[in-house]
Design a protein around this motif. Sequence first.
Motif, PDB file in Angstrom:
ATOM      1  N   ARG A  38       0.629  10.078  10.019  1.00 64.18           N
ATOM      2  CA  ARG A  38      -0.235   9.837   8.855  1.00 64.18           C
ATOM      3  C   ARG A  38       0.412  10.197   7.524  1.00 64.18           C
ATOM      4  N   GLU A  39       0.987  11.390   7.424  1.00 66.76           N
ATOM      5  CA  GLU A  39       1.589  11.812   6.155  1.00 66.76           C
ATOM      6  C   GLU A  39       2.763  10.911   5.758  1.00 66.76           C
ATOM      7  N   ARG A  40       3.638  10.646   6.697  1.00 64.90           N
ATOM      8  CA  ARG A  40       4.787   9.783   6.406  1.00 64.90           C
ATOM      9  C   ARG A  40       4.338   8.379   6.035  1.00 64.90           C
ATOM     10  N   VAL A  41       3.369   7.859   6.760  1.00 64.06           N
ATOM     11  CA  VAL A  41       2.874   6.511   6.473  1.00 64.06           C
ATOM     12  C   VAL A  41       2.211   6.477   5.101  1.00 64.06           C
ATOM     13  N   HIS A  42       1.412   7.474   4.759  1.00 66.67           N
ATOM     14  CA  HIS A  42       0.785   7.523   3.436  1.00 66.67           C
ATOM     15  C   HIS A  42       1.844   7.444   2.338  1.00 66.67           C
ATOM     16  N   ARG A  43       2.869   8.262   2.448  1.00 71.02           N
ATOM     17  CA  ARG A  43       3.921   8.262   1.414  1.00 71.02           C
ATOM     18  C   ARG A  43       4.643   6.918   1.364  1.00 71.02           C
ATOM     19  N   ALA A  44       4.929   6.348   2.538  1.00 71.01           N
ATOM     20  CA  ALA A  44       5.597   5.043   2.584  1.00 71.01           C
ATOM     21  C   ALA A  44       4.712   3.967   1.948  1.00 71.01           C
ATOM     22  N   LEU A  45       3.422   4.009   2.227  1.00 74.39           N
ATOM     23  CA  LEU A  45       2.508   3.033   1.644  1.00 74.39           C
ATOM     24  C   LEU A  45       2.514   3.107   0.124  1.00 74.39           C
ATOM     25  N   ARG A  47       4.914   4.284  -1.835  1.00 73.30           N
ATOM     26  CA  ARG A  47       6.204   3.786  -2.342  1.00 73.30           C
ATOM     27  C   ARG A  47       6.262   2.265  -2.314  1.00 73.30           C
ATOM     28  N   LEU A  48       5.835   1.690  -1.205  1.00 75.29           N
ATOM     29  CA  LEU A  48       5.907   0.231  -1.050  1.00 75.29           C
ATOM     30  C   LEU A  48       4.965  -0.502  -1.991  1.00 75.29           C
ATOM     31  N   SER A  49       3.882   0.125  -2.373  1.00 76.95           N
ATOM     32  CA  SER A  49       2.904  -0.530  -3.240  1.00 76.95           C
ATOM     33  C   SER A  49       3.446  -0.773  -4.645  1.00 76.95           C
ATOM     34  N   GLY A  50       4.381   0.058  -5.077  1.00 76.29           N
ATOM     35  CA  GLY A  50       4.874  -0.073  -6.450  1.00 76.29           C
ATOM     36  C   GLY A  50       3.776   0.131  -7.481  1.00 76.29           C
ATOM     37  N   ARG A  52       0.650  -0.898  -7.170  1.00 84.03           N
ATOM     38  CA  ARG A  52      -0.290  -2.029  -7.171  1.00 84.03           C
ATOM     39  C   ARG A  52      -1.254  -1.901  -5.994  1.00 84.03           C
ATOM     40  N   LEU A  53      -2.541  -1.891  -6.294  1.00 83.14           N
ATOM     41  CA  LEU A  53      -3.560  -1.727  -5.261  1.00 83.14           C
ATOM     42  C   LEU A  53      -3.558  -2.871  -4.259  1.00 83.14           C
ATOM     43  N   ASP A  54      -3.299  -4.094  -4.708  1.00 76.66           N
ATOM     44  CA  ASP A  54      -3.291  -5.216  -3.776  1.00 76.66           C
ATOM     45  C   ASP A  54      -2.182  -5.062  -2.744  1.00 76.66           C
ATOM     46  N   ARG A  55      -1.010  -4.633  -3.176  1.00 76.03           N
ATOM     47  CA  ARG A  55       0.080  -4.386  -2.224  1.00 76.03           C
ATOM     48  C   ARG A  55      -0.263  -3.232  -1.293  1.00 76.03           C
ATOM     49  N   LEU A  56      -0.874  -2.193  -1.836  1.00 78.02           N
ATOM     50  CA  LEU A  56      -1.251  -1.045  -1.013  1.00 78.02           C
ATOM     51  C   LEU A  56      -2.171  -1.488   0.120  1.00 78.02           C
ATOM     52  N   ARG A  57      -3.136  -2.326  -0.195  1.00 77.12           N
ATOM     53  CA  ARG A  57      -4.063  -2.812   0.836  1.00 77.12           C
ATOM     54  C   ARG A  57      -3.331  -3.644   1.888  1.00 77.12           C
ATOM     55  N   ASP A  58      -2.422  -4.511   1.449  1.00 75.13           N
ATOM     56  CA  ASP A  58      -1.669  -5.334   2.405  1.00 75.13           C
ATOM     57  C   ASP A  58      -0.791  -4.471   3.302  1.00 75.13           C
ATOM     58  N   TRP A  59      -0.100  -3.509   2.716  1.00 75.88           N
ATOM     59  CA  TRP A  59       0.745  -2.631   3.526  1.00 75.88           C
ATOM     60  C   TRP A  59      -0.107  -1.776   4.467  1.00 75.88           C
ATOM     61  N   LEU A  60      -1.312  -1.399   4.051  1.00 74.59           N
ATOM     62  CA  LEU A  60      -2.200  -0.642   4.932  1.00 74.59           C
ATOM     63  C   LEU A  60      -2.521  -1.443   6.191  1.00 74.59           C
ATOM     64  N   GLU A  61      -2.791  -2.723   6.020  1.00 75.56           N
ATOM     65  CA  GLU A  61      -3.089  -3.559   7.186  1.00 75.56           C
ATOM     66  C   GLU A  61      -1.898  -3.598   8.138  1.00 75.56           C
ATOM     67  N   VAL A  89      12.947  -4.797   1.073  1.00 73.77           N
ATOM     68  CA  VAL A  89      11.692  -4.350   0.460  1.00 73.77           C
ATOM     69  C   VAL A  89      11.286  -5.315  -0.652  1.00 73.77           C
ATOM     70  N   GLU A  90      12.240  -5.687  -1.504  1.00 76.85           N
ATOM     71  CA  GLU A  90      11.933  -6.617  -2.595  1.00 76.85           C
ATOM     72  C   GLU A  90      11.473  -7.964  -2.040  1.00 76.85           C
ATOM     73  N   TRP A  91      12.127  -8.434  -0.986  1.00 71.09           N
ATOM     74  CA  TRP A  91      11.782  -9.729  -0.409  1.00 71.09           C
ATOM     75  C   TRP A  91      10.369  -9.705   0.178  1.00 71.09           C
ATOM     76  N   ILE A  92      10.054  -8.667   0.927  1.00 69.36           N
ATOM     77  CA  ILE A  92       8.718  -8.572   1.530  1.00 69.36           C
ATOM     78  C   ILE A  92       7.649  -8.445   0.459  1.00 69.36           C
ATOM     79  N   ASN A  93       7.878  -7.629  -0.568  1.00 70.55           N
ATOM     80  CA  ASN A  93       6.885  -7.498  -1.626  1.00 70.55           C
ATOM     81  C   ASN A  93       6.715  -8.817  -2.386  1.00 70.55           C
ATOM     82  N   ALA A  94       7.791  -9.561  -2.587  1.00 72.61           N
ATOM     83  CA  ALA A  94       7.678 -10.878  -3.230  1.00 72.61           C
ATOM     84  C   ALA A  94       6.856 -11.811  -2.352  1.00 72.61           C
ATOM     85  N   PHE A  95       7.064 -11.736  -1.044  1.00 69.13           N
ATOM     86  CA  PHE A  95       6.285 -12.548  -0.110  1.00 69.13           C
ATOM     87  C   PHE A  95       4.805 -12.184  -0.202  1.00 69.13           C
TER      88      PHE A  95
END
Length: 108
Positions: A38-45, A47-50, A52-61, A89-95
């Motif tokens: 949980r802790e590691r995933v929270h931090r990764a989420l 970071r990956l969101s940059g 942005r809440l929309d990215r955070l929600r997608d990465w959460l799924e 990371v850039e490619w996936i976030n662009a997707f």
Amino acid sequence: MAAMTVSAPTRQLCGSTFADDDVPEALAVLALYDGPERERVHRALVRLSGGRLDRLRDWLEEAKRRPETVLWFGEEPTDVSPETHAFGVEWINAFIDKHLDAPPQQPA
């Protein structure tokens, strides 16, 4: 299902990543993840969101389905070069961003 709490270090990371008005919602989204690491995933989420809440929600799924994928993208894996990882990371976030902007598909 009760929402899980978010640790103080993750709250601090959210505060430095998201706009002040978005922090409460970001914390609420993170609290929905109750899977492994949980802790590691929270931090990764976060970071990956940059920030942005929309990215955070997608990465959460994705974390709910495959937390190891989120950890690979959100941390610093040792099986690839830092440049290759950053490109991934850039490619996936662009997707993700492109998918968010795409109009809904009409049934054929």
